[in-house]
Enzyme design. Structure first.
Site, short mmCIF file in Angstrom:
data_model
loop_
_atom_site.label_atom_id
_atom_site.label_comp_id
_atom_site.label_asym_id
_atom_site.label_seq_id
_atom_site.Cartn_x
_atom_site.Cartn_y
_atom_site.Cartn_z
CB VAL A 72 -0.91 0.01 1.25
CG1 VAL A 72 -1.70 1.31 1.35
CG2 VAL A 72 -1.87 -1.19 1.22
CB CYS A 73 1.10 4.10 0.67
SG CYS A 73 1.46 5.85 0.85
CB THR A 74 5.89 4.99 -0.24
OG1 THR A 74 5.61 5.09 1.15
CG2 THR A 74 5.50 6.30 -0.91
#
Lengths: 231, 231
Positions: free
Chosen positions: B103-105
């Site tokens: 998720v995300c970075t």
């Protein structure tokens, strides 16, 4: 000049639905000067209804005066509804706080503390029918503001709630930036996130699955509401 | 017959953006048989970038084989990108896991582990340009599936990601019920949740605010990408 502290306190209790708290935490912690307090009876790790272990930061006894108090929801609220330590803390803090707030079924705990009488409020859809037991005026919306009382709907509504609070406290520009920072451009894959959209069959199935916990909740709500009535 | 265990492991690291993990945790923990593991180097509380203290459940050394591994994002990933202990664990688990996810970075950490080469993937909008450094094919979407690699966009995209995983593993009916249970009918108050919707001025302001951390990230990504090249 330093940004003045803005103290935000969440009640962190066993059996909370952690996203009710972690969603608004993520948003509200981006307020300049925000100091977040997670408050419980002691400082031992608290487990969510699904086992996530989070550390409290303050006990009820040693928590400073809060600017905003927030009660998240979850199955664990059933016990809170008749817990004098919790209800006294909330009542006491609600005097000094600028905002008294809840996400999800945390609203019922505010009700049990006597803070919903005559106020417009919301909660998780499955418990929405219980708001009136505390004299609240139930409103179907994701975020409901009535003076300094702000209540959010079920679980993920806590994110919308957090953004509304940021806009109120620090203006729309910061709220817009936080919305972008959290990439809050949601695309719920199935479009079943509200009882109206989900339809009667799915709603009935969910109610059946939760019948036991909702039964206990109703009893507890009635007990708490009775305790509020003048003798 | 008992529901077989499905082991879901999140890397829990200092400086994570907790909602990257707590969002999908709330969704995925509703999978029948789900066992959630929060994995780090030791079992001391881990602090998010905004101070939330969460307890790990397993060390890298003692974590069982996972069915799904998920790397959340946050400022803390900058250190993970060149952390051999973390990268080795992810590589090792990725062999046995049914799904390798982020998720995300967190996607950049998968990249540093060599798992994005030639794969379609997404990440937080501000780091999207870095995916290609790891040979990934960047896709702008909230959830991107490429075989058994599933990547989510920034922060709140983790909720959409979780629902997509549930649908894949257990079918649409359960995912619809979870969407209703979490009342995931979001109403982002300002409509600025993606760079396209927010517009160039706000995007430029956010990039300026994050310039330092993004500068370090670029250096770390290049270092990690270089380490993956055949000698």
């Amino acid at each position: 000049m330093e940004t003045p502290l803005f103290r935000i306190g969440f009640i962190l209790f066993p059996g909370l639905t952690q996203l009710d708290m972690t969603g608004p935490y993520e948003v509200l912690s981006r307020l300049p000067g925000a100091a977040i307090h997670l408050v419980w009876k002691d400082l031992a790790p608290v487990r969510s209804d699904r086992g996530l272990a989070i550390l409290p930061t303050d006990t009820f006894e040693h928590c400073p005066t809060l600017d905003l108090i927030c009660v998240p929801g979850g199955p664990g609220i059933n016990d809170l509804l008749t817990d004098d330590t919790v209800l006294s803390f909330i009542r006491h803090q609600s005097w000094g706080a600028r905002y008294v707030t809840s996400v999800c079924t945390g609203a019922l705990v505010l009700g049990a503390a006597g803070l919903l009488q005559g106020k417009r409020a919301t909660t998780h859809w499955m418990s929405h029918g219980l708001l009136a037991e505390f004299g609240a005026i139930p409103v179907e919306a994701r975020v409901v503001t009535d003076g300094r009382l702000i209540t959010g709907g079920g679980v993920t509504a806590g994110i919308d709630f957090g953004l509304a609070v940021i806009a109120e406290l620090a203006g729309r520009k910061l709220a817009e930036a936080i919305e972008l920072g959290l990439e809050y451009d949601p695309q719920p894959p199935f479009g079943t996130g509200s009882p109206e959209r989900a339809g009667p069959e799915l709603v009935a199935r969910m109610r059946a699955l939760s019948a036991r916990i909702q039964g206990v909740r109703l009893e507890q709500v009635r007990r708490a509401a009775a305790a509020l009535e003048p003798a």
